[in-house]
Design a protein around this motif. Structure first.
Motif, PDB file in Angstrom:
ATOM      1  N   GLU A 108       0.824  -1.216   0.000  1.00 30.13           N
ATOM      2  CA  GLU A 108       0.000   0.000   0.000  1.00 30.13           C
ATOM      3  C   GLU A 108       0.855   1.261   0.000  1.00 30.13           C
ATOM      4  O   GLU A 108       0.440   2.295  -0.532  1.00 30.13           O
ATOM      5  CB  GLU A 108      -0.948   0.002   1.206  1.00 30.13           C
ATOM      6  N   PHE A 109       2.055   1.187   0.590  1.00 33.31           N
ATOM      7  CA  PHE A 109       2.928   2.351   0.533  1.00 33.31           C
ATOM      8  C   PHE A 109       3.232   2.705  -0.913  1.00 33.31           C
ATOM      9  O   PHE A 109       3.163   3.872  -1.314  1.00 33.31           O
ATOM     10  CB  PHE A 109       4.236   2.110   1.278  1.00 33.31           C
ATOM     11  N   PHE A 110       3.567   1.705  -1.719  1.00 32.19           N
ATOM     12  CA  PHE A 110       3.942   1.967  -3.107  1.00 32.19           C
ATOM     13  C   PHE A 110       2.724   2.337  -3.956  1.00 32.19           C
ATOM     14  O   PHE A 110       2.831   3.137  -4.891  1.00 32.19           O
ATOM     15  CB  PHE A 110       4.666   0.746  -3.681  1.00 32.19           C
ATOM     16  N   GLN A 111       1.567   1.786  -3.622  1.00 35.65           N
ATOM     17  CA  GLN A 111       0.355   2.174  -4.330  1.00 35.65           C
ATOM     18  C   GLN A 111       0.023   3.638  -4.079  1.00 35.65           C
ATOM     19  O   GLN A 111      -0.539   4.325  -4.937  1.00 35.65           O
ATOM     20  CB  GLN A 111      -0.806   1.291  -3.873  1.00 35.65           C
ATOM     21  N   ALA A 112       0.416   4.142  -2.904  1.00 42.51           N
ATOM     22  CA  ALA A 112       0.137   5.540  -2.556  1.00 42.51           C
ATOM     23  C   ALA A 112       1.090   6.517  -3.219  1.00 42.51           C
ATOM     24  O   ALA A 112       0.919   7.737  -3.107  1.00 42.51           O
ATOM     25  CB  ALA A 112       0.197   5.714  -1.037  1.00 42.51           C
ATOM     26  N   MET A 113       2.099   6.008  -3.940  1.00 45.57           N
ATOM     27  CA  MET A 113       3.078   6.898  -4.576  1.00 45.57           C
ATOM     28  C   MET A 113       2.524   7.576  -5.827  1.00 45.57           C
ATOM     29  O   MET A 113       3.142   8.460  -6.393  1.00 45.57           O
ATOM     30  CB  MET A 113       4.351   6.117  -4.908  1.00 45.57           C
ATOM     31  N   GLU A 114       1.375   7.128  -6.278  1.00 47.09           N
ATOM     32  CA  GLU A 114       0.618   7.798  -7.352  1.00 47.09           C
ATOM     33  C   GLU A 114       1.451   8.068  -8.599  1.00 47.09           C
ATOM     34  O   GLU A 114       1.769   9.211  -8.934  1.00 47.09           O
ATOM     35  CB  GLU A 114       0.009   9.104  -6.838  1.00 47.09           C
ATOM     36  N   GLY A 115       1.794   7.001  -9.273  1.00 41.94           N
ATOM     37  CA  GLY A 115       2.416   7.145 -10.586  1.00 41.94           C
ATOM     38  C   GLY A 115       3.916   7.266 -10.605  1.00 41.94           C
ATOM     39  O   GLY A 115       4.522   7.257 -11.681  1.00 41.94           O
ATOM     40  N   LYS A 116       4.540   7.400  -9.458  1.00 39.84           N
ATOM     41  CA  LYS A 116       5.994   7.447  -9.453  1.00 39.84           C
ATOM     42  C   LYS A 116       6.556   6.110  -9.908  1.00 39.84           C
ATOM     43  O   LYS A 116       6.020   5.050  -9.585  1.00 39.84           O
ATOM     44  CB  LYS A 116       6.516   7.798  -8.053  1.00 39.84           C
ATOM     45  N   VAL A 117       7.665   6.163 -10.626  1.00 43.22           N
ATOM     46  CA  VAL A 117       8.243   4.945 -11.185  1.00 43.22           C
ATOM     47  C   VAL A 117       8.715   4.030 -10.059  1.00 43.22           C
ATOM     48  O   VAL A 117       9.329   4.466  -9.092  1.00 43.22           O
ATOM     49  CB  VAL A 117       9.430   5.289 -12.112  1.00 43.22           C
ATOM     50  N   ARG A 118       8.398   2.749 -10.186  1.00 43.17           N
ATOM     51  CA  ARG A 118       8.846   1.766  -9.214  1.00 43.17           C
ATOM     52  C   ARG A 118       9.095   0.459  -9.948  1.00 43.17           C
ATOM     53  O   ARG A 118       8.344   0.092 -10.842  1.00 43.17           O
ATOM     54  CB  ARG A 118       7.773   1.561  -8.155  1.00 43.17           C
ATOM     55  N   GLY A 119      10.166  -0.236  -9.605  1.00 40.85           N
ATOM     56  CA  GLY A 119      10.441  -1.523 -10.209  1.00 40.85           C
ATOM     57  C   GLY A 119       9.415  -2.561  -9.791  1.00 40.85           C
ATOM     58  O   GLY A 119       8.479  -2.284  -9.048  1.00 40.85           O
ATOM     59  N   LYS A 120       9.612  -3.773 -10.229  1.00 39.82           N
ATOM     60  CA  LYS A 120       8.693  -4.871  -9.925  1.00 39.82           C
ATOM     61  C   LYS A 120       8.761  -5.233  -8.441  1.00 39.82           C
ATOM     62  O   LYS A 120       9.831  -5.274  -7.850  1.00 39.82           O
ATOM     63  CB  LYS A 120       9.069  -6.084 -10.780  1.00 39.82           C
ATOM     64  N   ILE A 121       7.593  -5.497  -7.840  1.00 42.36           N
ATOM     65  CA  ILE A 121       7.512  -5.964  -6.450  1.00 42.36           C
ATOM     66  C   ILE A 121       6.933  -7.371  -6.459  1.00 42.36           C
ATOM     67  O   ILE A 121       5.796  -7.583  -6.897  1.00 42.36           O
ATOM     68  CB  ILE A 121       6.649  -5.044  -5.580  1.00 42.36           C
ATOM     69  N   SER A 122       7.706  -8.335  -6.003  1.00 42.12           N
ATOM     70  CA  SER A 122       7.279  -9.739  -5.977  1.00 42.12           C
ATOM     71  C   SER A 122       7.391 -10.275  -4.562  1.00 42.12           C
ATOM     72  O   SER A 122       8.023  -9.671  -3.694  1.00 42.12           O
ATOM     73  CB  SER A 122       8.145 -10.576  -6.923  1.00 42.12           C
ATOM     74  N   SER A 123       6.790 -11.448  -4.328  1.00 37.48           N
ATOM     75  CA  SER A 123       6.916 -12.088  -3.017  1.00 37.48           C
ATOM     76  C   SER A 123       7.066 -13.589  -3.186  1.00 37.48           C
ATOM     77  O   SER A 123       6.532 -14.174  -4.136  1.00 37.48           O
ATOM     78  CB  SER A 123       5.703 -11.772  -2.139  1.00 37.48           C
ATOM     79  N   ILE A 124       7.817 -14.181  -2.277  1.00 33.90           N
ATOM     80  CA  ILE A 124       7.956 -15.628  -2.244  1.00 33.90           C
ATOM     81  C   ILE A 124       7.805 -16.105  -0.794  1.00 33.90           C
ATOM     82  O   ILE A 124       8.075 -15.357   0.138  1.00 33.90           O
ATOM     83  CB  ILE A 124       9.306 -16.118  -2.817  1.00 33.90           C
ATOM     84  N   THR A 125       7.361 -17.340  -0.641  1.00 37.34           N
ATOM     85  CA  THR A 125       7.255 -17.968   0.675  1.00 37.34           C
ATOM     86  C   THR A 125       8.225 -19.139   0.722  1.00 37.34           C
ATOM     87  O   THR A 125       8.185 -20.012  -0.142  1.00 37.34           O
ATOM     88  CB  THR A 125       5.824 -18.464   0.938  1.00 37.34           C
ATOM     89  N   ILE A 126       9.092 -19.128   1.717  1.00 38.58           N
ATOM     90  CA  ILE A 126      10.071 -20.204   1.887  1.00 38.58           C
ATOM     91  C   ILE A 126       9.748 -20.905   3.206  1.00 38.58           C
ATOM     92  O   ILE A 126       9.915 -20.323   4.283  1.00 38.58           O
ATOM     93  CB  ILE A 126      11.513 -19.661   1.906  1.00 38.58           C
TER      94      ILE A 126
ATOM     95  N   TYR B 120      17.078 -15.658  -7.516  1.00 33.87           N
ATOM     96  CA  TYR B 120      17.948 -14.576  -7.983  1.00 33.87           C
ATOM     97  C   TYR B 120      18.510 -14.828  -9.378  1.00 33.87           C
ATOM     98  O   TYR B 120      18.762 -13.881 -10.126  1.00 33.87           O
ATOM     99  CB  TYR B 120      19.084 -14.334  -6.985  1.00 33.87           C
ATOM    100  N   ILE B 121      18.713 -16.088  -9.742  1.00 28.45           N
ATOM    101  CA  ILE B 121      19.167 -16.400 -11.098  1.00 28.45           C
ATOM    102  C   ILE B 121      18.129 -15.936 -12.122  1.00 28.45           C
ATOM    103  O   ILE B 121      18.464 -15.362 -13.165  1.00 28.45           O
ATOM    104  CB  ILE B 121      19.448 -17.907 -11.254  1.00 28.45           C
ATOM    105  N   LYS B 122      16.852 -16.132 -11.780  1.00 28.63           N
ATOM    106  CA  LYS B 122      15.774 -15.761 -12.703  1.00 28.63           C
ATOM    107  C   LYS B 122      15.393 -14.286 -12.588  1.00 28.63           C
ATOM    108  O   LYS B 122      14.757 -13.730 -13.501  1.00 28.63           O
ATOM    109  CB  LYS B 122      14.535 -16.618 -12.423  1.00 28.63           C
ATOM    110  N   ASN B 123      15.774 -13.641 -11.477  1.00 32.77           N
ATOM    111  CA  ASN B 123      15.364 -12.254 -11.232  1.00 32.77           C
ATOM    112  C   ASN B 123      16.563 -11.422 -10.775  1.00 32.77           C
ATOM    113  O   ASN B 123      16.642 -10.999  -9.613  1.00 32.77           O
ATOM    114  CB  ASN B 123      14.262 -12.213 -10.170  1.00 32.77           C
ATOM    115  N   PRO B 124      17.485 -11.148 -11.679  1.00 29.00           N
ATOM    116  CA  PRO B 124      18.711 -10.434 -11.299  1.00 29.00           C
ATOM    117  C   PRO B 124      18.509  -8.961 -10.973  1.00 29.00           C
ATOM    118  O   PRO B 124      19.437  -8.302 -10.476  1.00 29.00           O
ATOM    119  CB  PRO B 124      19.594 -10.596 -12.534  1.00 29.00           C
TER     120      PRO B 124
END
Length: 357
Positions: A219-237, A253-257
């Motif tokens: 929600e923090f990044f959603q509130a940035m209103e159009g500012k450029v942001r890279g990809k946000i992903s999540s994993i569960t280990i 990390y090999i797949k997402n450098p």
């Protein structure tokens, strides 16, 4: 303050800025107490109108209060869960002369059946009250149903379940803690850097509190209103075994450098930062809680921010809530959020010295 007000020993401790144990030693005139602290306690007793005879009458009636705690087991002496347990144990010891006893039950964060087994054991004990960290939501609901059927009061710490009859929730604002983590990580990243959220839990589908933290982060990044942001992903280990965890990180990390920032949603950020250091990866890290592993990595510069949720305080407060309810029938605030402290390399020693003094 009126003399008939039901002041507790915790109120005295807060007013005099001393421990519950010090209050107990002054009231019963035993043990060593400095003159300065004794004067503070005596002033608190006078100002707050404390009447120790009320507690004496409680003891004269032979009342005993058995509290059972059900929290995750500590995987090591340095684990996060040693901290709220420390707070619970200290607070119960401070109330022991007033009929309070503690029985500790633990469950594995990677085995729901262990939670069920311990919950059933507590029901057989028929305790006066329960302190619960409800991290397995489905199993917690079933346990809570049994507590409510038997009119056993209970307090949540660390995680909350809405629409239940718990006396109180004592812990962080879950969504707010995630939001803060997002703001902190964003402040040290470039605008196009990718971010990874890492959950080290058995399964996200039964860990609603973890999902809430992630929601707050996003929600923090959603509130940035159009500012450029890279990809946000999540994993569960679903493991804390470092060899297995490292294998999962390597594959990701090999797949997402492009990952340049990591948010770890629990107290195990040190496991991630150690991997980064071992592989010479320049990845910023934000995590939770001042466990020894995190503190070591923070001082080395491998973790950038730690958000402390005051786990010792959570345990102490949970005991105080139950005691006040047992003795005074005092209903607490239904939600008691703990402060979220931002810890960095430059202030960590000051914070630790203050927190545990």
């Amino acid at each position: 303050m009126a003399k008939n007000k039901k002041t507790t020993i915790q109120d005295l401790a807060n007013y005099a800025n001393v421990s519950i144990g010090t209050i107990d030693r002054v009231i019963h005139n035993r043990g060593k107490v400095s003159e300065a602290k004794r004067k503070k306690v005596e002033e608190a007793i006078k100002k707050l109108g404390f009447n120790p005879n009320l507690l004496a009458r409680t003891l004269a009636l032979g009342q005993q209060f058995m509290v059972c705690s059900l929290l995750p087991e500590a995987s090591s002496p340095d684990s996060y869960w040693t901290l709220p347990k420390k707070g619970i144990a200290q607070a119960v010891e401070g109330h022991r002369d007033f009929g309070m006893q503690l029985e500790v039950f633990e469950y594995s964060l990677f085995d729901e059946t262990s939670f069920v087994k311990m919950a059933d054991a507590i029901i057989e004990k028929n305790p006066s009250g329960v302190i619960l960290a409800p991290l397995f939501e489905k199993e917690s609901h079933n346990f809570i149903d049994k507590l409510e059927e038997r009119d056993i009061p209970y307090v949540f710490i660390d995680a909350n379940i809405a629409d239940r009859k718990n006396l109180s929730y004592i812990g962080p604002h879950l969504k707010g803690s995630g939001f803060i983590a997002g703001k902190l990580l964003n402040s040290i990243l470039g605008p196009s850097d990718d971010i990874l959220i890492i959950h080290i839990v058995k399964g996200l589908e039964n860990s609603a509190h973890t999902a809430i933290v992630e929601k707050g982060f996003k929600e923090f990044f959603q509130a940035m209103e159009g500012k450029v942001r890279g990809k946000i992903s999540s994993i569960t280990i679903p493991t804390t075994v470092e060899s297995e965890l490292n294998r999962e990180l390597t594959k990701y990390y090999i797949k997402n450098p492009g990952v340049k920032g990591v948010f770890v949603s629990n107290s195990r950020a040190h496991l991630i930062s150690r991997y980064h250091a071992l592989h010479d990866l320049d990845i910023k890290v934000v995590g939770f809680d001042t466990v020894p592993g995190n503190l070591t990595e923070l001082k080395k510069g491998h973790i950038d921010y730690i958000i402390s949720q005051r786990p010792v305080f959570q345990g102490v407060t949970a005991v105080r809530v139950l005691f006040d309810f047992f003795v005074y029938k005092k209903l607490p605030e239904s939600v008691q959020f703990v402060p979220l402290d931002i810890i960095i390399k430059e202030n960590v020693d000051y914070y630790i010295n203050f927190q545990y003094q």
